[in-house]
Design an enzyme around this catalytic site. Structure first.
Site, PDB file in Angstrom:
ATOM      1  N   ASP A   1       8.145  -2.758   6.713  1.00 57.36           N
ATOM      2  CA  ASP A   1       7.153  -2.305   5.262  1.00 57.36           C
ATOM      3  C   ASP A   1       6.445  -0.881   5.641  1.00 57.36           C
ATOM      4  OD1 ASP A   1       5.227  -2.124   3.264  1.00 57.36           O
ATOM      5  OD2 ASP A   1       4.500  -4.200   3.478  1.00 57.36           O
TER       6      ASP A   1
ATOM      7  N   ASP B   1       6.836   3.170  -0.667  1.00 55.83           N
ATOM      8  CA  ASP B   1       6.373   1.648  -0.097  1.00 55.83           C
ATOM      9  C   ASP B   1       7.607   0.524  -0.154  1.00 55.83           C
ATOM     10  OD1 ASP B   1       5.263  -0.644   0.502  1.00 55.83           O
ATOM     11  OD2 ASP B   1       4.236  -0.899  -1.209  1.00 55.83           O
TER      12      ASP B   1
END
Length: 426
Positions: free
Chosen positions: A274, A77
């Protein structure tokens, strides 16, 4: 002893030491790739128009922690900064439904402070905990230091062992935890930032990682540490500096485009790239205006006529196709961009999640603090498809797309030549 002779010998020793250190670094420095598994989850949520169906996608791979190694599935992430997995003493339902880390079974573990402060020799074990929010959910946990491995690359560093995880969203996750790959300011402390540790250890050939995501079961999605994999590129790779130190891999968005035409909707906006977000998100006012201009019919009757949606980043327009920005289910269509209200100076902010990352191969250069973008090369993708996805703002042409065509043609020529030489036994 002659002074000049002595000086030469000393210089030679120093030079040999430098060469030995460089050789050792080159031997130890490596690259590694981790395959990513793709899962799609359908969610129903309330909206001003009533209930809506949202398809959420997640990609996750394996990381190993401790001695001996305990494997966990994690989301890699770029929108968070810490490694987080459930502790074996976590009794919340979200923890119990996943693999939990057994602290007693690791011989290399050490408890550390969650504020990132180094532990003094002989001091008592820290008892502090940290609370981390993920959207509408939260995690509580204590902090430890242990051996962490991705593929063939290992480093000793700090992580969070969750002692509580809220039912939503963690109970619905099909992975155990999260490996945060955000920039240093997003981590609990220096030792918590995995990418920084790999750079300091000189564990990688290059202090970077790259992400290839596919929505096809015929391709292997992967995250690669230490190199750019050119076989995943259908265009040249170009670089954009990080716009500011927010902790995100954040770049500036100059404007939004519809079918190659600037809309003057978002001057001086920013975008966080992201890998842990399943959707596209952006400023509510901009999304509202975009929805009006895109004119997606709720009965899906104009899907075939919908335009491309582009983001101007670093002098190029990166285009999404209709299937990337609409949600289509049971004969109903709508723009699938989530409103995200981030006021100045941190906003207006877009989040370029998985729909964007399936279109573009991205590289995260930790040493130079920049993001690389290129059209992702997918199986069955034509040159004509690639040409339309990246446009050059400066000339109004798709010079980058022509480079994509040249890149693929060169790759095809190289493949043909290699095959031909192999048949000749060369």
């Amino acid at each position: 002893m002659n002074f000049r002779y002595h000086s030469a010998c000393s210089s030679l020793v120093v030079l040999c030491g430098v060469i030995a250190a460089l050789l050792q670094t080159s031997v130890l420095a490596t690259t590694t790739s981790v395959p990513l598994e793709r899962r799609v989850v359908t969610e129903h949520r309330e909206s001003p128009e009533g209930k809506e169906v949202v398809h959420k996608t997640a990609y996750f791979g394996t990381v190993s922690i401790g001695t001996p190694s305990q494997p966990f599935t994690v989301v890699f992430d770029t929108g968070s900064g810490n490694l987080l997995v459930p502790a074996d003493d976590c009794q919340s339902e979200a923890c119990i439904s996943h693999t939990r880390f057994s602290q007693a079974n690791s011989s290399s573990i050490e408890e550390v402070s969650c504020d990132g402060a180094p532990r003094q020799a002989g001091s008592a074990a820290p008892t502090d905990e940290v609370t981390i929010t993920f959207g509408t959910g939260e995690v509580w946990g204590r902090c430890v230091q242990d051996r962490i491995c991705i593929g063939s690359v290992c480093s000793r560093g700090s992580l969070v062992l969750a002692t509580y995880e809220s039912p939503m969203p963690f109970g619905s996750f099909q992975f155990d935890g999260v490996l945060g790959l955000g920039l240093r300011s997003m981590s609990q402390g220096d030792d918590f930032n995995f990418v920084d540790r790999l750079q300091q250890d000189r564990a990688l050939k290059r202090a970077m990682f790259s992400v290839f995501m596919s929505d096809s079961d015929d391709e292997v999605s992967e995250i690669t540490f230490g190199q750019v994999k050119k076989e995943h590129l259908a265009s040249e790779l170009y670089w954009v500096d990080i716009a500011r130190d927010s902790g995100y891999w954040e770049v500036q968005v100059k404007d939004i485009y519809i079918d190659g035409r600037p809309q003057a909707l978002c001057a001086e906006c920013f975008a966080a790239v992201d890998t842990g977000t399943s959707e596209l998100a952006g400023p509510p006012q901009v999304i509202e205006q975009l929805a009006s201009r895109l004119n997606v019919m709720s009965d899906c009757s104009n899907v075939a006529q919908l335009p491309k949606l582009g983001f101007e980043i670093g002098g190029r327009v990166l285009n999404l196709e209709p299937r990337d920005y609409i949600d289509q289910a049971n004969g109903h269509c709508e723009v699938s961009m989530m409103p995200l209200d981030v006021p100045p100076p941190k906003g207006p902010l877009f989040v370029l999640g998985i729909p964007f990352l399936q279109k573009f191969y991205t590289v995260y250069d930790n040493e130079n603090k920049r993001v690389g973008f290129g059209v992702a090369h997918h199986a069955g993708q034509t040159l004509e498809d690639s040409k339309t996805l990246m446009l050059d703002v400066g000339t109004g042409t798709n010079n980058a797309a022509m480079a994509a065509a040249d890149h693929l043609l060169d790759a095809n020529r190289r493949g043909f030549i290699a095959s031909f030489l192999k048949r000749l036994g060369i």
